[in-house]
Design a protein around this motif. Structure first.
Motif, PDB file in Angstrom:
ATOM      1  N   ARG A  41       0.149 -43.329  -2.539  1.00 36.65           N
ATOM      2  CA  ARG A  41      -0.530 -43.765  -3.756  1.00 36.65           C
ATOM      3  C   ARG A  41      -1.370 -42.649  -4.385  1.00 36.65           C
ATOM      4  O   ARG A  41      -1.283 -42.391  -5.593  1.00 36.65           O
ATOM      5  CB  ARG A  41      -1.450 -44.948  -3.455  1.00 36.65           C
ATOM      6  CG  ARG A  41      -0.779 -46.272  -3.199  1.00 36.65           C
ATOM      7  CD  ARG A  41      -1.847 -47.276  -2.780  1.00 36.65           C
ATOM      8  NE  ARG A  41      -1.319 -48.622  -2.673  1.00 36.65           N
ATOM      9  CZ  ARG A  41      -1.264 -49.484  -3.685  1.00 36.65           C
ATOM     10  NH1 ARG A  41      -1.691 -49.105  -4.873  1.00 36.65           N
ATOM     11  NH2 ARG A  41      -0.787 -50.704  -3.512  1.00 36.65           N
ATOM     12  N   ASP A  42      -2.209 -42.028  -3.563  1.00 30.45           N
ATOM     13  CA  ASP A  42      -3.132 -41.034  -4.097  1.00 30.45           C
ATOM     14  C   ASP A  42      -2.383 -39.837  -4.668  1.00 30.45           C
ATOM     15  O   ASP A  42      -2.709 -39.348  -5.757  1.00 30.45           O
ATOM     16  CB  ASP A  42      -4.112 -40.583  -3.006  1.00 30.45           C
ATOM     17  CG  ASP A  42      -5.055 -41.696  -2.573  1.00 30.45           C
ATOM     18  OD1 ASP A  42      -5.211 -42.663  -3.339  1.00 30.45           O
ATOM     19  OD2 ASP A  42      -5.616 -41.597  -1.463  1.00 30.45           O
ATOM     20  N   GLY A  43      -1.404 -39.348  -3.931  1.00 29.63           N
ATOM     21  CA  GLY A  43      -0.648 -38.195  -4.409  1.00 29.63           C
ATOM     22  C   GLY A  43       0.115 -38.512  -5.685  1.00 29.63           C
ATOM     23  O   GLY A  43       0.186 -37.694  -6.610  1.00 29.63           O
ATOM     24  N   LEU A  44       0.687 -39.710  -5.746  1.00 29.01           N
ATOM     25  CA  LEU A  44       1.442 -40.125  -6.923  1.00 29.01           C
ATOM     26  C   LEU A  44       0.512 -40.265  -8.131  1.00 29.01           C
ATOM     27  O   LEU A  44       0.838 -39.830  -9.247  1.00 29.01           O
ATOM     28  CB  LEU A  44       2.136 -41.453  -6.619  1.00 29.01           C
ATOM     29  CG  LEU A  44       3.198 -41.969  -7.591  1.00 29.01           C
ATOM     30  CD1 LEU A  44       4.225 -40.903  -7.925  1.00 29.01           C
ATOM     31  CD2 LEU A  44       3.870 -43.192  -6.994  1.00 29.01           C
ATOM     32  N   THR A  45      -0.657 -40.844  -7.914  1.00 31.13           N
ATOM     33  CA  THR A  45      -1.616 -41.000  -9.007  1.00 31.13           C
ATOM     34  C   THR A  45      -2.082 -39.653  -9.523  1.00 31.13           C
ATOM     35  O   THR A  45      -2.174 -39.442 -10.749  1.00 31.13           O
ATOM     36  CB  THR A  45      -2.820 -41.833  -8.536  1.00 31.13           C
ATOM     37  OG1 THR A  45      -2.370 -43.132  -8.120  1.00 31.13           O
ATOM     38  CG2 THR A  45      -3.847 -41.988  -9.642  1.00 31.13           C
ATOM     39  N   ARG A  46      -2.373 -38.726  -8.626  1.00 29.25           N
ATOM     40  CA  ARG A  46      -2.804 -37.386  -9.058  1.00 29.25           C
ATOM     41  C   ARG A  46      -1.719 -36.699  -9.885  1.00 29.25           C
ATOM     42  O   ARG A  46      -2.007 -36.068 -10.906  1.00 29.25           O
ATOM     43  CB  ARG A  46      -3.162 -36.528  -7.835  1.00 29.25           C
ATOM     44  CG  ARG A  46      -4.490 -36.865  -7.201  1.00 29.25           C
ATOM     45  CD  ARG A  46      -4.921 -35.779  -6.223  1.00 29.25           C
ATOM     46  NE  ARG A  46      -3.964 -35.603  -5.138  1.00 29.25           N
ATOM     47  CZ  ARG A  46      -4.027 -36.263  -3.980  1.00 29.25           C
ATOM     48  NH1 ARG A  46      -4.981 -37.167  -3.776  1.00 29.25           N
ATOM     49  NH2 ARG A  46      -3.127 -36.036  -3.033  1.00 29.25           N
ATOM     50  N   LEU A  47      -0.473 -36.821  -9.455  1.00 30.42           N
ATOM     51  CA  LEU A  47       0.617 -36.168 -10.177  1.00 30.42           C
ATOM     52  C   LEU A  47       0.794 -36.784 -11.562  1.00 30.42           C
ATOM     53  O   LEU A  47       0.983 -36.060 -12.558  1.00 30.42           O
ATOM     54  CB  LEU A  47       1.913 -36.279  -9.368  1.00 30.42           C
ATOM     55  CG  LEU A  47       3.150 -35.621  -9.964  1.00 30.42           C
ATOM     56  CD1 LEU A  47       2.909 -34.147 -10.242  1.00 30.42           C
ATOM     57  CD2 LEU A  47       4.357 -35.793  -9.023  1.00 30.42           C
ATOM     58  N   LEU A  48       0.750 -38.088 -11.655  1.00 28.00           N
ATOM     59  CA  LEU A  48       0.888 -38.749 -12.956  1.00 28.00           C
ATOM     60  C   LEU A  48      -0.263 -38.382 -13.885  1.00 28.00           C
ATOM     61  O   LEU A  48      -0.054 -38.102 -15.081  1.00 28.00           O
ATOM     62  CB  LEU A  48       0.967 -40.265 -12.765  1.00 28.00           C
ATOM     63  CG  LEU A  48       2.255 -40.786 -12.137  1.00 28.00           C
ATOM     64  CD1 LEU A  48       2.072 -42.209 -11.625  1.00 28.00           C
ATOM     65  CD2 LEU A  48       3.408 -40.738 -13.133  1.00 28.00           C
ATOM     66  N   ASP A  49      -1.480 -38.393 -13.347  1.00 26.47           N
ATOM     67  CA  ASP A  49      -2.636 -38.017 -14.167  1.00 26.47           C
ATOM     68  C   ASP A  49      -2.517 -36.580 -14.667  1.00 26.47           C
ATOM     69  O   ASP A  49      -2.883 -36.278 -15.814  1.00 26.47           O
ATOM     70  CB  ASP A  49      -3.926 -38.172 -13.359  1.00 26.47           C
ATOM     71  CG  ASP A  49      -4.295 -39.625 -13.090  1.00 26.47           C
ATOM     72  OD1 ASP A  49      -3.704 -40.519 -13.749  1.00 26.47           O
ATOM     73  OD2 ASP A  49      -5.141 -39.877 -12.217  1.00 26.47           O
ATOM     74  N   TYR A  50      -2.006 -35.709 -13.830  1.00 28.00           N
ATOM     75  CA  TYR A  50      -1.842 -34.301 -14.193  1.00 28.00           C
ATOM     76  C   TYR A  50      -0.866 -34.143 -15.365  1.00 28.00           C
ATOM     77  O   TYR A  50      -0.994 -33.212 -16.174  1.00 28.00           O
ATOM     78  CB  TYR A  50      -1.330 -33.528 -12.970  1.00 28.00           C
ATOM     79  CG  TYR A  50      -0.802 -32.143 -13.279  1.00 28.00           C
ATOM     80  CD1 TYR A  50      -1.657 -31.088 -13.551  1.00 28.00           C
ATOM     81  CD2 TYR A  50       0.578 -31.910 -13.288  1.00 28.00           C
ATOM     82  CE1 TYR A  50      -1.156 -29.816 -13.838  1.00 28.00           C
ATOM     83  CE2 TYR A  50       1.094 -30.648 -13.572  1.00 28.00           C
ATOM     84  CZ  TYR A  50       0.216 -29.609 -13.845  1.00 28.00           C
ATOM     85  OH  TYR A  50       0.716 -28.366 -14.136  1.00 28.00           O
ATOM     86  N   CYS A  51       0.086 -35.043 -15.483  1.00 27.92           N
ATOM     87  CA  CYS A  51       1.096 -34.940 -16.536  1.00 27.92           C
ATOM     88  C   CYS A  51       0.593 -35.404 -17.902  1.00 27.92           C
ATOM     89  O   CYS A  51       1.262 -35.171 -18.921  1.00 27.92           O
ATOM     90  CB  CYS A  51       2.333 -35.740 -16.158  1.00 27.92           C
ATOM     91  SG  CYS A  51       3.229 -35.086 -14.728  1.00 27.92           S
ATOM     92  N   LEU A  52      -0.553 -36.060 -17.956  1.00 28.94           N
ATOM     93  CA  LEU A  52      -1.114 -36.489 -19.234  1.00 28.94           C
ATOM     94  C   LEU A  52      -1.692 -35.293 -19.996  1.00 28.94           C
ATOM     95  O   LEU A  52      -1.978 -34.238 -19.421  1.00 28.94           O
ATOM     96  CB  LEU A  52      -2.219 -37.524 -19.003  1.00 28.94           C
ATOM     97  CG  LEU A  52      -1.799 -38.859 -18.386  1.00 28.94           C
ATOM     98  CD1 LEU A  52      -3.027 -39.698 -18.066  1.00 28.94           C
ATOM     99  CD2 LEU A  52      -0.864 -39.627 -19.319  1.00 28.94           C
ATOM    100  N   LEU A  53      -1.894 -35.455 -21.292  1.00 25.17           N
ATOM    101  CA  LEU A  53      -2.567 -34.420 -22.075  1.00 25.17           C
ATOM    102  C   LEU A  53      -3.980 -34.202 -21.557  1.00 25.17           C
ATOM    103  O   LEU A  53      -4.677 -35.157 -21.189  1.00 25.17           O
ATOM    104  CB  LEU A  53      -2.631 -34.822 -23.547  1.00 25.17           C
ATOM    105  CG  LEU A  53      -1.324 -34.939 -24.328  1.00 25.17           C
ATOM    106  CD1 LEU A  53      -1.620 -35.230 -25.795  1.00 25.17           C
ATOM    107  CD2 LEU A  53      -0.476 -33.683 -24.210  1.00 25.17           C
ATOM    108  N   THR A  54      -4.405 -32.956 -21.534  1.00 24.47           N
ATOM    109  CA  THR A  54      -5.790 -32.641 -21.184  1.00 24.47           C
ATOM    110  C   THR A  54      -6.706 -33.023 -22.351  1.00 24.47           C
ATOM    111  O   THR A  54      -6.243 -33.358 -23.452  1.00 24.47           O
ATOM    112  CB  THR A  54      -5.946 -31.151 -20.888  1.00 24.47           C
ATOM    113  OG1 THR A  54      -5.666 -30.418 -22.097  1.00 24.47           O
ATOM    114  CG2 THR A  54      -4.987 -30.694 -19.787  1.00 24.47           C
ATOM    115  N   ASP A  55      -8.019 -32.932 -22.111  1.00 16.04           N
ATOM    116  CA  ASP A  55      -8.972 -33.238 -23.183  1.00 16.04           C
ATOM    117  C   ASP A  55      -8.713 -32.371 -24.408  1.00 16.04           C
ATOM    118  O   ASP A  55      -8.704 -32.852 -25.548  1.00 16.04           O
ATOM    119  CB  ASP A  55     -10.406 -33.029 -22.695  1.00 16.04           C
ATOM    120  CG  ASP A  55     -10.833 -34.073 -21.674  1.00 16.04           C
ATOM    121  OD1 ASP A  55     -10.128 -35.097 -21.536  1.00 16.04           O
ATOM    122  OD2 ASP A  55     -11.868 -33.871 -21.007  1.00 16.04           O
ATOM    123  N   ALA A  56      -8.515 -31.080 -24.173  1.00 12.52           N
ATOM    124  CA  ALA A  56      -8.304 -30.159 -25.300  1.00 12.52           C
ATOM    125  C   ALA A  56      -6.987 -30.446 -26.009  1.00 12.52           C
ATOM    126  O   ALA A  56      -6.923 -30.433 -27.244  1.00 12.52           O
ATOM    127  CB  ALA A  56      -8.334 -28.722 -24.796  1.00 12.52           C
TER     128      ALA A  56
END
Length: 425
Positions: free
Chosen positions: A388-403
């Motif tokens: 779960r944790d690894g999958l969530t981190r990877l998905l979050d990483y794929c989103l646009l950053t704040d900038a």
């Protein structure tokens, strides 16, 4: 008997032994019922073989030629006239349509319903011990002799997943090889399904999936007589005697009723009834939401890891470079299918909303965001040993950053477009 007095129950599934056990049990429980089966394995000879049987054995056989070199098309052409013949005969109350291994129930249910006949239920028969092996089997159906046409490019895994998830009823074999993890996986893959037991079903391996155990139940005759069947037969006879008589769970499910439109909506990417969060017996389901769009290049680079992270994943998502397109995520057997599923409702003019089915508008309202409307990330991953944790981190990483997010849509439109290869743009 008119067509509206004949009930048609469709029984399918790649787990052939469980499917046959469910059909035999229905024939035993419902007096006057018949089963129709079209054997598509004979298509190599240019025909599809039809068999009609009741609880005593085969009553009729026939052949129908292929239509456009497609066995499944021949099945569609032949099935409805046979059902109408049974309805006109006035002796059959329940017609059990036993689908051939790789035939998917959605298409057949829609064909039968469109003819004016009553689909009273759709049932997929399952051996819990074979759920994970089949979901992990990325072989093409053609490699296993299970293709329904020369152009059939489906795999064992994605076909099994659709068979499982479309049916509101699962006929579950009492498999000695199944453990708590197998049963938890089945429950999490389709939590809204009504699961009814069908007793022992000797495990088979028609799709070439690895057997869950070296031991298997002994082969039983097709018309096995057991105390369970005798009791079911008595219950079925009682059901015929009067409306107050009890029915077995399977027979009750066969007459429960079926809503074609609701079943289709439950599979549509925009309003699919996806599983919920769960964690039991070593099997977990992660439901991941995001309000920002994916960065197309980062998501594309992560596809292999995301696809292999779970036995089954599905849902809807949006990419920054195509903010008006609802994208469908569908993965099983280590293979991913990404398809454009039309526009997000937020991208449509108000006048177009009147043309959208109410169920779609309701689903959009549940996900509505003041800025993005119904655009969202809604992906669900189900698997034993899910990280779960690894999958969530990877998905979050794929989103646009704040900038990247702050740069706005004009900047997003200039991002790389690696998904063009998936979407054939």
């Amino acid at each position: 008997m008119s067509a509206d007095e004949l009930s048609v129950v469709i029984v399918g599934g790649l787990h052939a032994d469980a499917r046959r056990a469910a059909v035999e049990r229905l024939l035993a429980e419902a007096p006057g019922s018949v089963a129709l089966h079209h054997d598509l394995s004979t298509a190599v000879g240019g025909t599809v073989r039809r068999t009609v049987r009741d609880r005593t054995g085969v009553t009729d056989t026939g052949e129908t030629p292929l239509v456009n070199d497609c066995a499944c098309c021949a099945l569609r052409e032949d099935l409805v006239p046979e059902l109408e013949r049974l309805a006109a005969g006035g002796l059959t109350r329940l017609a059990v349509v036993e689908l051939w291994d790789s035939v998917e129930p959605k298409a057949m249910a829609e064909v039968v319903a469109a003819s004016g006949l009553t689909v009273s239920s759709v049932i997929t028969a399952v051996d819990p011990a074979l759920v994970l092996p089949y979901l992990a089997n990325g072989d093409d159906l053609a490699e296993r002799g299970l293709a329904a046409a020369a152009t059939d490019q489906r795999t064992v895994a994605d076909t099994f997943a659709r068979q499982l998830e479309y049916a509101p009823v699962l006929a579950v074999a009492d498999s000695p090889e199944a453990d708590d993890e197998d049963r938890a996986l089945l429950a999490q893959l389709h939590p809204t399904a009504r699961r009814v037991p069908i007793g022992s079903g000797h495990p088979g391996n028609p799709a070439g999936a690895p057997a869950p155990s070296a031991q298997s139940a002994p082969e039983a005759p097709a018309r096995e007589t057991t105390p369970a069947v005798d009791a079911a037969t008595d219950a079925g006879a009682g059901a015929a005697a009067g409306p107050e008589a009890p029915r077995s769970p399977l027979l009750e499910a066969a007459f429960a009723g079926f809503d074609i439109e609701a079943a289709a909506a439950a599979q549509h990417p925009a309003c699919a009834l996806l599983p919920v969060e769960a964690d039991e017996c070593g099997v977990a389901t992660l439901v991941w939401h995001g309000r920002r769009p994916f960065h197309p290049e980062r998501l594309y680079a992560a596809l292999e890891d995301l696809t292999c992270a779970a036995a089954r994943s599905r849902g809807r998502f949006w990419l920054a470079d195509r903010p008006d397109t609802l994208l469908h995520w569908d993965a099983a057997g280590g293979a991913l299918c990404v398809e454009a599923a039309g526009p997000w409702l937020a991208s449509l003019p108000d006048a177009a909303w009147e043309l959208v089915p109410p169920v779609r508008r309701a689903a959009a309202a549940l996900d509505w965001h003041p800025e993005h409307g119904d655009r969202c990330q809604h992906l669900v991953f189900t698997s034993p040993a899910l990280d779960r944790d690894g999958l969530t981190r990877l998905l979050d990483y794929c989103l646009l950053t704040d900038a990247e997010y702050a740069a706005g849509r004009e900047a997003w439109s200039r991002l790389p477009r690696p998904f063009d290869t998936f979407l054939e743009v």
